[in-house]
Structures are given as structure tokens and as C-alpha cells.
Scaffold this motif. Structure first.
Motif, mmCIF file in Angstrom:
data_model
loop_
_atom_site.group_PDB
_atom_site.id
_atom_site.type_symbol
_atom_site.label_atom_id
_atom_site.label_comp_id
_atom_site.label_asym_id
_atom_site.label_seq_id
_atom_site.Cartn_x
_atom_site.Cartn_y
_atom_site.Cartn_z
ATOM 1 N N ASN A 80 0.781 -1.225 0.000
ATOM 2 C CA ASN A 80 0.000 0.000 0.000
ATOM 3 C C ASN A 80 0.817 1.283 0.000
ATOM 4 O O ASN A 80 0.351 2.297 0.495
ATOM 5 C CB ASN A 80 -0.915 0.015 1.229
ATOM 6 C CG ASN A 80 -1.877 -1.124 1.222
ATOM 7 O OD1 ASN A 80 -2.439 -1.426 0.188
ATOM 8 N ND2 ASN A 80 -2.064 -1.767 2.368
ATOM 9 N N LEU A 81 2.048 1.233 -0.517
ATOM 10 C CA LEU A 81 2.860 2.450 -0.560
ATOM 11 C C LEU A 81 2.118 3.573 -1.278
ATOM 12 O O LEU A 81 1.319 3.328 -2.186
ATOM 13 C CB LEU A 81 4.185 2.162 -1.287
ATOM 14 C CG LEU A 81 5.241 1.470 -0.431
ATOM 15 C CD1 LEU A 81 6.347 0.936 -1.314
ATOM 16 C CD2 LEU A 81 5.810 2.419 0.588
ATOM 17 N N LEU A 82 2.432 4.787 -0.859
ATOM 18 C CA LEU A 82 1.678 5.940 -1.347
ATOM 19 C C LEU A 82 1.598 6.008 -2.857
ATOM 20 O O LEU A 82 2.610 5.972 -3.537
ATOM 21 C CB LEU A 82 2.343 7.233 -0.852
ATOM 22 C CG LEU A 82 2.255 7.461 0.635
ATOM 23 C CD1 LEU A 82 3.024 8.708 0.968
ATOM 24 C CD2 LEU A 82 0.828 7.568 1.044
ATOM 25 N N LEU A 83 0.353 6.156 -3.367
ATOM 26 C CA LEU A 83 0.110 6.423 -4.774
ATOM 27 C C LEU A 83 -0.553 7.787 -4.846
ATOM 28 O O LEU A 83 -1.358 8.113 -4.008
ATOM 29 C CB LEU A 83 -0.807 5.353 -5.370
ATOM 30 C CG LEU A 83 -0.416 3.900 -5.058
ATOM 31 C CD1 LEU A 83 -1.446 2.949 -5.613
ATOM 32 C CD2 LEU A 83 0.940 3.598 -5.623
ATOM 33 N N LEU A 84 -0.205 8.568 -5.859
ATOM 34 C CA LEU A 84 -0.840 9.876 -5.926
ATOM 35 C C LEU A 84 -1.478 10.098 -7.302
ATOM 36 O O LEU A 84 -1.783 9.153 -7.987
ATOM 37 C CB LEU A 84 0.154 10.968 -5.558
ATOM 38 C CG LEU A 84 0.649 10.928 -4.136
ATOM 39 C CD1 LEU A 84 1.729 11.981 -3.939
ATOM 40 C CD2 LEU A 84 -0.428 11.133 -3.150
ATOM 41 N N ALA A 85 -1.558 11.351 -7.760
ATOM 42 C CA ALA A 85 -2.513 11.791 -8.766
ATOM 43 C C ALA A 85 -2.333 11.242 -10.166
ATOM 44 O O ALA A 85 -1.352 10.638 -10.483
ATOM 45 C CB ALA A 85 -2.428 13.299 -8.842
ATOM 46 N N LYS B 224 -10.478 7.530 -6.649
ATOM 47 C CA LYS B 224 -11.274 6.777 -5.685
ATOM 48 C C LYS B 224 -11.882 7.703 -4.641
ATOM 49 O O LYS B 224 -11.619 8.904 -4.622
ATOM 50 C CB LYS B 224 -10.398 5.707 -5.025
ATOM 51 C CG LYS B 224 -9.816 4.704 -6.020
ATOM 52 C CD LYS B 224 -9.001 3.617 -5.319
ATOM 53 C CE LYS B 224 -8.420 2.628 -6.333
ATOM 54 N NZ LYS B 224 -7.682 1.527 -5.666
ATOM 55 N N THR B 225 -12.697 7.126 -3.782
ATOM 56 C CA THR B 225 -13.377 7.893 -2.739
ATOM 57 C C THR B 225 -12.944 7.389 -1.374
ATOM 58 O O THR B 225 -12.928 6.178 -1.118
ATOM 59 C CB THR B 225 -14.903 7.756 -2.878
ATOM 60 O OG1 THR B 225 -15.305 8.224 -4.170
ATOM 61 C CG2 THR B 225 -15.617 8.570 -1.806
ATOM 62 N N ILE B 226 -12.598 8.322 -0.492
ATOM 63 C CA ILE B 226 -12.165 7.962 0.857
ATOM 64 C C ILE B 226 -13.377 7.556 1.700
ATOM 65 O O ILE B 226 -14.379 8.278 1.753
ATOM 66 C CB ILE B 226 -11.426 9.126 1.525
ATOM 67 C CG1 ILE B 226 -10.127 9.436 0.761
ATOM 68 C CG2 ILE B 226 -11.110 8.820 2.991
ATOM 69 C CD1 ILE B 226 -9.403 10.677 1.256
ATOM 70 N N GLU B 227 -13.256 6.411 2.342
ATOM 71 C CA GLU B 227 -14.288 5.957 3.264
ATOM 72 C C GLU B 227 -13.957 6.379 4.690
ATOM 73 O O GLU B 227 -14.811 6.871 5.424
ATOM 74 C CB GLU B 227 -14.432 4.435 3.200
ATOM 75 C CG GLU B 227 -15.498 3.872 4.134
ATOM 76 C CD GLU B 227 -15.632 2.366 3.998
ATOM 77 O OE1 GLU B 227 -15.067 1.643 4.848
ATOM 78 O OE2 GLU B 227 -16.271 1.924 3.016
ATOM 79 N N THR C 238 -8.567 4.279 3.947
ATOM 80 C CA THR C 238 -9.343 3.201 3.332
ATOM 81 C C THR C 238 -10.345 3.815 2.369
ATOM 82 O O THR C 238 -11.081 4.747 2.742
ATOM 83 C CB THR C 238 -10.091 2.384 4.402
ATOM 84 O OG1 THR C 238 -9.150 1.866 5.352
ATOM 85 C CG2 THR C 238 -10.842 1.219 3.764
ATOM 86 N N THR C 239 -10.358 3.327 1.128
ATOM 87 C CA THR C 239 -11.299 3.831 0.135
ATOM 88 C C THR C 239 -12.515 2.913 0.051
ATOM 89 O O THR C 239 -12.525 1.797 0.586
ATOM 90 C CB THR C 239 -10.624 3.958 -1.238
ATOM 91 O OG1 THR C 239 -10.090 2.681 -1.629
ATOM 92 C CG2 THR C 239 -9.489 4.961 -1.182
ATOM 93 N N THR C 240 -13.535 3.366 -0.656
ATOM 94 C CA THR C 240 -14.793 2.626 -0.700
ATOM 95 C C THR C 240 -14.681 1.295 -1.424
ATOM 96 O O THR C 240 -15.554 0.436 -1.278
ATOM 97 C CB THR C 240 -15.880 3.476 -1.369
ATOM 98 O OG1 THR C 240 -15.402 3.950 -2.643
ATOM 99 C CG2 THR C 240 -16.246 4.674 -0.500
ATOM 100 N N ASP C 241 -13.603 1.100 -2.203
ATOM 101 C CA ASP C 241 -13.415 -0.198 -2.859
ATOM 102 C C ASP C 241 -12.572 -1.149 -2.014
ATOM 103 O O ASP C 241 -12.193 -2.230 -2.468
ATOM 104 C CB ASP C 241 -12.793 -0.029 -4.249
ATOM 105 C CG ASP C 241 -11.367 0.502 -4.200
ATOM 106 O OD1 ASP C 241 -10.879 0.837 -3.087
ATOM 107 O OD2 ASP C 241 -10.729 0.605 -5.269
ATOM 108 N N GLY C 242 -12.254 -0.743 -0.780
ATOM 109 C CA GLY C 242 -11.504 -1.599 0.124
ATOM 110 C C GLY C 242 -10.004 -1.431 0.066
ATOM 111 O O GLY C 242 -9.278 -2.060 0.855
ATOM 112 N N SER C 243 -9.477 -0.581 -0.835
ATOM 113 C CA SER C 243 -8.038 -0.351 -0.924
ATOM 114 C C SER C 243 -7.565 0.470 0.276
ATOM 115 O O SER C 243 -8.319 1.288 0.819
ATOM 116 C CB SER C 243 -7.685 0.389 -2.212
ATOM 117 O OG SER C 243 -8.091 -0.340 -3.352
ATOM 118 N N THR C 244 -6.331 0.256 0.699
ATOM 119 C CA THR C 244 -5.759 1.042 1.791
ATOM 120 C C THR C 244 -4.426 1.626 1.373
ATOM 121 O O THR C 244 -3.680 1.024 0.592
ATOM 122 C CB THR C 244 -5.561 0.191 3.063
ATOM 123 O OG1 THR C 244 -4.714 -0.929 2.757
ATOM 124 C CG2 THR C 244 -6.887 -0.289 3.598
#
Length: 750
Positions: free
Chosen positions: A8-13, A366-369, A407-413
Motif C-alpha cells: 500500500n505504498l503511497l500512490l498519488l494523482a 477513488k473515494t475515501i471511506e 481506506t477507500t470505498t473499494d476496500g483499498s488502503t
């Protein structure tokens, strides 16, 4: 490194560019194998294979460096950088901009400017790069700031605001400026001294930026110095970096400078896999590949006729192995998904005090949960909506580690790390007085916030801290800073008058605000004059460049160069000027360039160069034609400026050019003129555009010479709203009867 972090290393734009093409050496979708331009060309020519058949990332060796683009001030040449950028876009691979801030290969003219002018030039450089490249996949924001490797680093540090609270504020400012313009780019710190020669200082620098919440997304190892490194030493250095930083890493400038073919190949076999296969390695850029066309003699991989050196043959073979094809990377497709930065209110906090912490988080697609914020293994807060704010009570001393898990709405962290220090002193941070200073108003310089050194102030002796009334009799120190908690009562733009005393020139300060979303320079760098003695105070005026909103703020006075004395700071709300009336040139609403300068009876806007401008809020109280009297000075010939009146619909009224005589900077003269077009009533913006050098403007008086008296229509009117004028243009009272001019119309009042 744990598996969760690896995954889950940082991914950006989002980037315009994608990876890879099957024809290129790297078919790995998670990382690229790139290179640089060759002697200002993309394709090397001769018998060397086409660039796009080998590499799937490109960096300009020199073409996008500041000195190459703006060799003469204000003249930008992007041709070379465009060639590489467009080539990458054409062949569907990624491009890295190299570099925005570097203490080498900057324009020579920069050294002749004062710090405030250099900062304006730096900002202009960033703005022009943004205009040229609205979207960039990745950027070397700062290059080689560790130590004294580059002699221009002290000047760059001074230009970007100095060390400030963290010691590296100038670098934080550079990253904030880049993020403001390219929030979707991977923002990288890049250095030569990162693996062998200055490893610990490199780690400290990057760690400080990360811990302060700067928008840094990755660290770059140039890797020029690896021609004789052992596998053990390399692995140890890379592990030390990653254990401390827990961020994505780029190999940005790898070359193996060895003349012997076999030795070069064997060294590549030691180095490349041990970097490429690291799960936090986002990509490898080789620094040149044609013999005779690299910055060092023996790093080339192809001869000019296309003959491969053995190292190149081995690289081709290695890139076809499963280990190379399947290696995990932190930015699949060279794209960023999550921007996550942890920003504590301070890097230090007193024991038992409460530390506010914000997680700046933004997703590309994505969307932040939710966001879980931890200190060590202890959950501080779970946050589900913006702003993602939490509070931590500092119950024990020492260095504390923060971790934000998004954590995003698709379960990714996605994860981000940070740190702060809890100090042993238990004096909690609080304003100096129970009642906050109100702005507009005056702040005594000695009444900075209470607390522990390093939290609410730095560089102030214990004796002075306890005796604030004696603050103005103690000289400031280089790097000193003080926080002031204030209550802004009125929204608006302000000027700041600071009382200073000094027996020499060279002192310099500026005002900043460390918000949770930015490091804002509220004023330009202000030089302290020689006032003649340590007790003879003079007022220097600074323009507050940011619109202040009502409410509580914490302002920081930062001393770049000390040795002077401070007494008070007065914040004045800028007015809206009336026309007819006088506009004071130093009280602008917005500006580019120039500075506030002292005159014999006050202040002026001065030292304005070609292209500088200032804007003022004005209200035309009476429609009609106007004349002006401008009080101006200059120490050079050819100084001049134009003025434009702009209404709220964007309609412009031009005011003739004012030519400023060369009589010396302190000798002000009156220049007069008439405006052909009539001014309309209402709120406007007055804009001054300087088209010559060393222009000083004290004030401009506007006089209505021809009130509007033309017959638009004649109406019977018993409404008393609005100012009325008789047919001679004289203002009349509410009891006046007969034909009057009101709002540009001729009306009959019974």
C-alpha cells in the motif's frame, strides 16, 4: 518492511502518460526503465537504436533546468523540454521534469537580485512551468540540497525563506509551491549524496520534510557514485533509507563509470537488480547511454555506431527475466492515486499538552471511506469526513511515530508515516495574554506565545523569555522566530508596520503562517535599515499578501538575519479609495514585484521593474472625466507605467502612460495627465503596470474635471437616493429642485 506497507505504498494523482510498450526493455507495468536526452536530442542518431525501442521514461539532462529555460530574465525557451515531453506523449510513456529548485544551473542574473526579488523570480519560474505543462507525471522539485555539494544552496535557502521552524522550511515551501500547481504529480526530492557520502544527513532532510507534512511523495537516489560499491554496502544503505522514511523511492540518475567492459557489466549485475526488485522502487532512470555523450567518460552503454557494450547486452537479458518483469512497485503505470500528508500543528509539543494533527488526503480516482490515525500502535482517531483533524495528548516524552491509514470505498488502503517530538518541559503553549491582540491593531513584539522553546518560539534566551518587557532591548539572532496568536476581527487585506532599530544594515525578517494546508509567506522579506542606534526605532512597512479571514490565527515572525531590535507590529486594514481622491501607492490590494519603500513623509511602492504590477480597490463616487497627479521618482532613465480602471464586469478604462523622470530615487516629482474616457460610478480595481525599471510611486491624486452632464434622458423623479449634481457639476442637497444629474441620467426633481 511489512507486507501491508509493501502493498500500500503511497500512490498519488493521475498522469497523462502510461507504461509500457512491449517493444521497450521494461514490460513491467509497475515501474519504468528510463534514460535522458542525448546532447539535447531524444534519439541519439548514428547506429544507436531509437529511444522508444529501449526506454519507457525520459528526463531532460539539461533542457528543463532553469538556466536553460530562462537564461535572460523574462525570456523563456521551452523548445528543448517540449521535444522530450512531446516525444514521451507520442510514444505513450512517462516524463519527469528535472528540476525546479537547484543550487546549480540557475540563471546567472538571479545572483544580482535582493532576496524578495529572487523569491518573485522563483515564483514566476514555477508559474511559467505550470503555464507550459499543466499536467506533469513526476517532478524533481528540489535537487541536491544536502550539505555544500552545490555552492548556490545558501542563496536558494535565503530565496525560499530560510530554515524557519524546521531548519528546512525553504524546502517545505518549494514542495508546497509545486503541490499548489501540480497536485497530481509525483513530487520528488533528489540528491547526489544519498547512498554513500552523506546518507544520514540525506535521511534527516527527507524525514524532516515528511514529518512536517510537506507534500513530498518520494525520495530520489541519483546513484552516480556506485561504480565500486559492494552489494552489502548498497543493500545496507537502501535499507537504512527505507526503514527511516517508509516512502516510495526512485533511482534517478544511475550510471556505472567504468572503462573495462566486463567490470562495468559485473557492477550493473550487482547494482540494478538490488534496486529494481525492491517493492518500494518506483523506477530506474539511467543517466546517459551513448559513449562520448554522457557527463562522465566511461558510463556509456552504446558506441556511436550502435555497438553494444556487454553491460547493455546484460541489461536487455535481465529485463526479460521473471524477476524484472514481475517486480512490485509503488506507482503502477507511473500514476498517483493518493495524496496523503500528516501535518501536526507543530513538530514539537510540551509534555501533557494537546497537539492538533491534520491528515491532508486526496484521491485521484477513488473515494475515501475513512482515515485511521495511529501513534505507534495506538489508534488516535477514525475520521470519515473533511477536514481530517484529530488531537493527541502528549502524556510521555520522546519521539512519536504517526501512521495514517486511508481506506477507500473499494476496500483499498494507503499509508503515510510521520513523527513529532514530545519535550520534557511542561509549559503548555498558550497566548501571551488571556485576551488576544485584535487586528487591526498593535502587537508588542515581546508578547509572543508562552510555551517551550521550539514550540512557540526559538532563539530567545531564557532571561528574555521571562522578562518580555525587555525584549526590545535585546538583539535578534539569525534563525530566531516567535509565534503570535491573534484575533483577526475584520476580513480583508492588511499592511504591517514594524518598529525596528539597528546600528547596521543587513537585518531581514518576514511574517508567515503555518496553516494545516500550506506554509504561507504573509509578507515579502523585509530589510532592516540602519536607524543610528539601538534605541532609535523606525517603522518599516510590509504588505500582507494574503487575504486574512476573521478568527484566530497564529502568525510567526521569522528572522533570517538578526542583529536588530524589535518593538511593535501594527496591522492596518487596507482601505477602498474614493475617486475623486488620493490613492496611496503602498496600500495595494495585490501586487507582483516591487516593495514598500520609505519616503521623507511616509511610504511608497518602489523598486518596481518591468512587468511588475499593483492593484487597488477604488470606488468612483462621481462619474465623469478625470485628471491625475502622480508623485513619482526613479534613479534610471526610461522608467514608466500605465494605469487601467477595471469594473466588476471586466470592462477596462485606460489611463495614459506616466513617464517617470530620472532625478534620483529620493527625489519625487509630480506628473500630471488627463484621462480621455469617462469613469463610471461604482467599485473598480485600479491596476498599475510598470513598463520600465526602478519605478517608485508615492501617491496618485484623481480629480473629476468633467462630471457627466450629457442628456441621456429626462425623467420626473421624486426619489432622493443617489448623489445629485446640478448642470455645472456641483453636488447639490436633497432639497434641490429642478434638473439634476443622478447616476449619469438627467432627471427633473419636483
Amino acid at each position: 518492511m511489512n507486507k501491508t506497507f509493501t502493498r500500500n505504498l503511497l500512490l498519488l494523482a493521475v498522469s497523462l502518460f502510461a507504461l509500457p510498450s512491449a517493444a521497450q526493455l521494461s514490460s513491467n507495468p509497475n515501474k519504468f526503465l528510463g534514460n535522458i536526452t542525448t546532447s539535447y536530442n531524444v534519439d541519439a542518431g548514428g547506429g544507436v537504436p531509437k529511444y522508444y525501442t529501449l526506454w519507457n521514461q525520459i528526463t531532460c539532462e539539461n533542457e528543463s533546468k532553469w538556466s536553460s529555460v530562462e537564461g535572460s530574465r523574462g525570456n523563456f525557451n521551452w523548445n528543448g523540454a517540449n521535444n522530450a515531453f512531446n516525444y514521451a506523449k507520442q510514444h505513450n510513456f512517462t516524463y519527469k521534469f528535472h528540476a525546479l529548485v537547484w543550487g546549480a544551473q540557475y540563471p546567472g542574473w538571479l545572483e544580482n537580485l535582493a532576496p524578495a526579488e529572487r523569491f518573485a523570480a522563483m515564483t514566476n519560474w514555477f508559474d511559467h512551468a505550470k503555464d507550459q505543462y499543466d499536467v506533469l507525471p513526476m517532478i524533481d522539485v528540489v535537487n541536491e540540497a544536502v550539505g555544500t555539494h552545490q555552492p548556490g544552496n545558501p542563496m536558494m535557502k535565503e530565496t525560499l525563506g530560510g530554515g524557519g521552524k524546521t531548519g528546512y522550511d525553504w524546502l517545505i515551501k518549494a514542495f508546497e509551491m509545486a503541490y499548489e500547481r501540480w497536485p497530481d504529480a509525483i513530487l520528488i526530492y533528489n540528491d547526489y549524496n544519498s547512498i554513500r557520502w552523506d546518507l544520514n544527513n540525506y535521511i534527516t532532510l527527507v524525514q524532516t520534510l515528511r514529518d512536517a507534512g510537506a507534500p513530498i511523495d518520494a525520495y530520489g537516489n541519483q546513484s552516480h557514485e556506485l561504480s565500486d560499491i559492494s552489494e552489502g554496502e548498497l543493500k545496507s544503505a537502501l535499507k537504512s533509507q527505507q526503514d527511516a522514511l517508509k516512502m516510495p523511492m526512485f533511482v534517478t540518475e544511475l550510471d556505472i563509470d567504468i572503462a573495462d567492459d566486463t567490470q562495468q557489466k559485473n557492477q550493473y549485475k550487482k547494482v540494478l537488480p538490488n534496486m529494481w526488485e525492491l517493492p518500494y522502487c518506483a523506477g530506474v532512470t539511467l543517466w546517459g547511454y551513448v559513449v562520448g555523450h554522457t557527463w562522465v567518460s566511461n558510463s556509456g552503454l552504446y558506441k556511436e555506431d550502435g555497438e553494444e557494450r556487454p553491460a547493455m547486452t546484460w541489461i536487455k537479458e535481465y529485463m526479460q527475466t521473471d524477476a524484472a518483469k514481475n517486480a512490485v512497485g509503488p506507482f503502477p503505470g507511473a500514476k498517483k492515486e493518493a495524496s496523503i500528508y500528516i501535518r501536526p500543528a507543530s513538530q514539537k509539543v510540551a509534555k501533557n499538552d494537546v497537539l492538533p494533527i491534520k491528515v491532508r488526503a486526496r484521491m485521484a480516482t477513488k473515494t475515501i471511506e475513512k482515515i485511521d490515525l495511529y501513534e505507534g500502535n495506538n489508534l488516535i482517531a477514525t475520521m470519515t469526513s473533511e477536514p481530517y483533524m484529530a488531537e493527541y495528548t502528549a502524556s510521555s516524552t520522546g519521539t512519536k511515530t504517526l501512521k495514517a491509514v486511508v481506506t477507500t470505498t473499494d476496500g483499498s488502503t494507503y499509508e503515510r508515516y510521520g513523527r513529532f517530538q514530545v519535550l520534557s518541559g511542561e509549559t503548555k503553549r498558550e497566548p501571551y495574554n488571556e485576551t488576544l491582540p485584535e487586528l487591526p491593531g498593535i502587537i508588542n513584539a515581546g508578547e509572543f506565545d508562552k510555551g517551550v522553546s521550539g514550540v512557540s518560539y526559538s532563539g530567545v534566551s531564557t532571561t528574555v523569555y521571562k522578562s518580555r518587557d525587555k525584549f526590545s532591548t535585546t538583539a535578534t539572532q539569525d534563525g530566531q522566530w516567535m509565534d503570535y496568536t491573534v484575533d483577526v476581527k475584520e476580513d480583508g487585506l492588511y499592511t504591517l508596520d514594524v518598529e525596528v532599530a539597528s546600528t547596521k544594515t543587513g537585518g531581514r525578517f518576514h511574517l508567515a503562517e503555518y496553516s494545516f494546508d500550506n506554509l504561507d509567506f504573509l509578507t515579502d522579506f523585509t530589510d532592516v535599515p540602519n536607524t543610528g542606534s539601538t534605541t532609535e526605532f523606525q517603522t518599516v512597512r510590509c504588505s500582507v499578501k494574503k487575504y486574512l479571514t476573521a478568527g484566530r490565527h497564529v502568525f510567526t515572525l521569522l528572522v533570517e538575519k538578526g542583529g536588530f531590535y524589535l518593538k511593535s507590529m501594527t496591522f492596518n486594514l487596507l482601505p477602498t479609495y474614493s475617486m475623486p481622491g488620493t490613492v496611496e501607492a503602498e496600500s495595494f490590494v495585490n501586487s507582483k514585484g516591487g516593495s514598500i519603500v520609505a519616503t521623507s513623509d511616509g511610504f511608497a511602492w518602489g523598486n518596481a521593474a518591468n512587468g511588475d504590477w499593483a492593484e487597488y480597490s477604488v470606488k468612483v463616487e462621481q462619474a465623469g472625466k478625470f485628471s491625475y497627479e502622480a508623485i513619482v521618482s526613479s534613479e534610471v532613465s526610461g522608467s514608466k507605467f500605465t494605469m487601467t480602471l477595471i469594473d466588476d464586469s471586466g470592462n477596462e478604462t485606460s489611463i495614459p502612460m506616466v513617464k517617470v523622470p530620472n532625478k534620483g530615487k529620493d527625489t519625487y516629482e509630480v506628473k500630471t495627465g488627463n484621462v480621455k474616457e469617462a469613469f463610471k460610478e461604482g467599485l473598480h480595481t485600479l491596476r498599475i503596470n510598470v513598463t520600465g525599471g526602478k519605478c517608485n510611486i508615492d501617491k496618485i491624486k484623481f480629480t473629476c474635471t468633467e462630471p457627466i452632464t450629457g442628456i441621456v434622458n429626462v425623467e420626473v423623479d421624486n426619489d432622493n437616493t443617489g448623489d445629485s449634481y446640478n448642470l455645472s457639476g456641483q453636488k447639490v442637497g436633497m432639497g434641490y429642485k429642478g434638473i439634476v444629474i443622478r447616476n449619469g441620467h438627467k432627471v427633473f426633481v419636483k
